[in-house]
Scaffold this motif. Structure first.
Motif, PDB file in Angstrom:
ATOM      1  N   THR A  96      -1.657   8.885   4.127  1.00 42.61           N
ATOM      2  CA  THR A  96      -1.098  10.204   3.858  1.00 42.61           C
ATOM      3  C   THR A  96       0.070  10.405   4.806  1.00 42.61           C
ATOM      4  OG1 THR A  96      -3.223  11.105   3.143  1.00 42.61           O
ATOM      5  CG2 THR A  96      -1.564  12.690   3.881  1.00 42.61           C
ATOM      6  N   LEU A  97       1.206  10.832   4.255  1.00 42.46           N
ATOM      7  CA  LEU A  97       2.412  11.071   5.041  1.00 42.46           C
ATOM      8  C   LEU A  97       2.840  12.519   4.848  1.00 42.46           C
ATOM      9  CD1 LEU A  97       4.907  10.257   6.733  1.00 42.46           C
ATOM     10  CD2 LEU A  97       5.950   9.444   4.590  1.00 42.46           C
ATOM     11  N   VAL A  98       2.986  13.231   5.966  1.00 44.09           N
ATOM     12  CA  VAL A  98       3.503  14.598   5.943  1.00 44.09           C
ATOM     13  C   VAL A  98       4.857  14.557   6.633  1.00 44.09           C
ATOM     14  CG1 VAL A  98       3.100  17.010   6.547  1.00 44.09           C
ATOM     15  CG2 VAL A  98       1.149  15.511   6.016  1.00 44.09           C
ATOM     16  N   ILE A 116       3.700  14.498   1.451  1.00 42.86           N
ATOM     17  CA  ILE A 116       4.164  15.883   1.429  1.00 42.86           C
ATOM     18  C   ILE A 116       5.612  15.836   1.905  1.00 42.86           C
ATOM     19  CG2 ILE A 116       3.786  18.234   2.273  1.00 42.86           C
ATOM     20  CD1 ILE A 116       1.347  16.978   0.771  1.00 42.86           C
ATOM     21  N   GLY A 117       6.546  16.255   1.070  1.00 46.82           N
ATOM     22  CA  GLY A 117       7.970  16.153   1.367  1.00 46.82           C
ATOM     23  C   GLY A 117       8.412  17.049   2.513  1.00 46.82           C
ATOM     24  N   CYS A 130      -1.495  15.417  -5.431  1.00 52.83           N
ATOM     25  CA  CYS A 130      -0.348  14.646  -5.907  1.00 52.83           C
ATOM     26  C   CYS A 130       0.740  14.693  -4.835  1.00 52.83           C
ATOM     27  CB  CYS A 130       0.184  15.223  -7.220  1.00 52.83           C
ATOM     28  SG  CYS A 130       0.748  16.932  -7.078  1.00 52.83           S
ATOM     29  N   ASP A 131       1.772  13.878  -4.990  1.00 56.60           N
ATOM     30  CA  ASP A 131       2.903  13.940  -4.080  1.00 56.60           C
ATOM     31  C   ASP A 131       3.608  15.288  -4.242  1.00 56.60           C
ATOM     32  OD1 ASP A 131       2.365  11.372  -3.215  1.00 56.60           O
ATOM     33  OD2 ASP A 131       3.996  10.439  -4.333  1.00 56.60           O
ATOM     34  N   VAL A 132       4.176  15.785  -3.150  1.00 54.76           N
ATOM     35  CA  VAL A 132       4.843  17.088  -3.148  1.00 54.76           C
ATOM     36  C   VAL A 132       6.314  16.870  -2.799  1.00 54.76           C
ATOM     37  CG1 VAL A 132       4.955  19.334  -1.998  1.00 54.76           C
ATOM     38  CG2 VAL A 132       2.721  18.293  -2.503  1.00 54.76           C
TER      39      VAL A 132
END
Length: 185
Positions: A96-98, A116-117, A130-132
């Protein structure tokens, strides 16, 4: 003195760690961070500079928080998609990447394996599965995008799925949405 910091943990200068927090030995935490009461940081966690993690948050293995991320009270990360007590799935952890500047509201849940963008804003209690996109405003269960946010954290008057321009009322920064691509000129 009530915090537990395992040998090997890397913690940047001016980072504050509050009561009943446990940081595992493989963790890397940047400078000027604040980790609230009852926080857990796993071994394979990377936290950038100026990250704020509020009370009762566990950051499990395979989570990366870039600079300036805000984690609201009692928000949740996961790292196994389909856990079972009787089955070890440590070799199935999902990353997971924030990204920089994102806000994760109180009691939200981030299902593992997503990004998370930058400067995205996840509302309190939302469930991200989902990806953000960067700068997106996400709410609900499951979360859906309802708008766009500025770097300053203000909602922008930009349409979803259409082209448009907006100005942050606090900073004067201009934002453009062109064919689904969001940019700060």
């Amino acid at each position: 003195e009530t915090a537990i910091i395992d040998e090997g943990a890397k913690i940047g200068i001016y980072t504050r760690i509050w009561h009943w927090t446990h940081i595992c030995g493989g963790a890397t935490i940047g400078e000027k961070c604040s980790l609230g009461q009852n926080v857990f940081i796993g071994n394979r966690v990377v936290i950038g500079d100026n990250v704020k993690i509020q009370n009762n948050v566990s950051v499990y293995d395979n989570v990366t928080l870039e600079d300036d991320v805000f984690c609201g009270p009692s928000m949740v990360f996961t790292n196994v998609y389909n856990p079972r007590s009787s089955i070890s799935r440590k070799d199935e952890y999902r990353n997971t990447l924030v990204k920089k500047g994102a806000t994760l509201g109180a009691n939200c849940t981030i299902i593992c394996g997503h990004t998370i963008g930058e400067y995205a804003f996840i509302g309190a209690g939302a469930v991200i599965n989902c990806d953000v996109p960067g700068f997106a405003l996400m709410v609900g269960v499951p979360a859906r995008q309802i708008g766009w946010m500025s770097r300053y954290g203000e909602r922008l008057d930009l349409p979803l799925g259409k082209e448009g321009e907006a100005v942050c009322p606090h900073t004067g920064e201009r934002y453009q949405l062109k064919k689904g691509n969001y940019s700060v000129p």
